[in-house]
Scaffold this active site. Structure first.
Site, PDB file in Angstrom:
ATOM      1  N   HIS A  87     131.765  15.470  42.228  1.00  0.00           N
ATOM      2  CA  HIS A  87     132.527  14.420  41.552  1.00  0.00           C
ATOM      3  C   HIS A  87     131.684  13.167  41.398  1.00  0.00           C
ATOM      4  CE1 HIS A  87     135.848  12.086  40.085  1.00  0.00           C
ATOM      5  NE2 HIS A  87     135.693  11.197  41.059  1.00  0.00           N
ATOM      6  N   SER A  88     131.632  12.625  40.179  1.00  0.00           N
ATOM      7  CA  SER A  88     130.920  11.386  39.860  1.00  0.00           C
ATOM      8  C   SER A  88     129.438  11.520  40.243  1.00  0.00           C
ATOM      9  CB  SER A  88     131.613  10.213  40.575  1.00  0.00           C
ATOM     10  OG  SER A  88     131.238   8.984  40.013  1.00  0.00           O
ATOM     11  N   MET A  89     128.909  10.710  41.145  1.00  0.00           N
ATOM     12  CA  MET A  89     127.522  10.883  41.580  1.00  0.00           C
ATOM     13  C   MET A  89     127.281  12.317  42.039  1.00  0.00           C
ATOM     14  SD  MET A  89     125.500   9.007  44.778  1.00  0.00           S
ATOM     15  CE  MET A  89     126.235  10.000  46.093  1.00  0.00           C
ATOM     16  N   SER A 114     132.658  16.890  37.706  1.00  0.00           N
ATOM     17  CA  SER A 114     133.900  16.123  37.631  1.00  0.00           C
ATOM     18  C   SER A 114     133.627  14.628  37.509  1.00  0.00           C
ATOM     19  CB  SER A 114     134.722  16.398  38.900  1.00  0.00           C
ATOM     20  OG  SER A 114     135.767  15.464  39.054  1.00  0.00           O
TER      21      SER A 114
END
Length: 243
Positions: A87-89, A114
């Protein structure tokens, strides 16, 4: 110190799902997934150094180095098919880990990216260079439980160093030419995420020769907390494991 936290060991599971947290996040973010996911899947959440029970471990300041360390630590756990969820990073790190695993002859069966722009489309914002209040403001804007923690002065003193490190790491990241994925990729985003639009998320299709799918769910950058049942259902459907 181990790189992974497994809330529920499942020696019978047919597949492992390696979950990589967002900037400022830790393995505990994925703890609820272990109970919610199919018994056929074992959740292994990555614990980055410098936080939680790895608070004493030195930060890793380079995304490519961090991906190499994670991929290396995964080697003994690749005795079963493995999927990656970031997710993200964590999505960008999961992509780099997937490339390394593919190079080493043990590619993941799927990559779930994500809440993130694709590796070649980076954000120009520089949160890591802001003062403490500026970093907190950025976290609050993104939402999630980490933002609440930063309201407590004592916890803030503990948390801010690794939050700042994570932002610096991902903001300095540059996509490099090299191994092209053959792994199927699914991008998942919230429809009100200020960080990534649907058009940007479609760019994940350009990083692989495998099949690509995009799922848009209601919510902001941390859509996957309230939408956890739908996210897990999507993962299970994609991986073709029984619910």
């Amino acid at each position: 110190m181990s790189w992974f936290r497994c809330p529920e060991t499942r020696p019978w599971a047919s597949m492992r799902l390696f979950c990589l947290p967002h900037a400022g996040g830790s393995a505990v973010f994925y703890r609820p997934w272990a109970k919610a996911v199919s018994p056929a899947v074992e959740v292994q959440a990555v614990q980055y150094p410098g936080r939680a029970d790895r608070m004493a471990d030195a930060f890793v300041t380079d995304a490519h180095q961090l991906a190499r360390l994670i991929a290396g630590a995964m080697a003994p756990l690749m005795d079963r098919p493995a999927a990656l969820f970031g997710h993200s990073m964590g999505a960008v790190l999961a992509y780099e880990v997937a490339r390394l695993l593919q190079e080493r002859g043990t590619p993941p069966v799927h990559l779930f990216a994500s809440g993130a722009r694709p590796p070649h489309d980076r954000d120009d914002d520089r949160v890591a260079e802001r003062d403490d209040d500026g970093v907190v403001e950025a976290m609050v804007k993104l939402g999630g439980t980490d933002a609440e923690v930063l309201r407590d002065p004592e916890l803030r003193e503990l948390v801010l160093p690794y939050v700042r490190n994570d932002f610096a790491l991902i903001e300095a990241y540059e996509h490099r030419d090299g191994t092209r994925l053959a792994v199927p990729v699914t991008a998942i985003i919230g429809d009100a995420d200020p960080h990534v639009t649907e058009a940007q998320a479609k760019g994940w299709g350009a990083v692989t020769d495998g099949r690509f799918a995009l799922t848009v769910l209601p919510g902001d950058h941390f859509y996957l907390t309230p939408q956890q049942p739908r996210v897990i259902a999507e993962v299970q459907r994609t991986l073709e494991v029984p619910a």
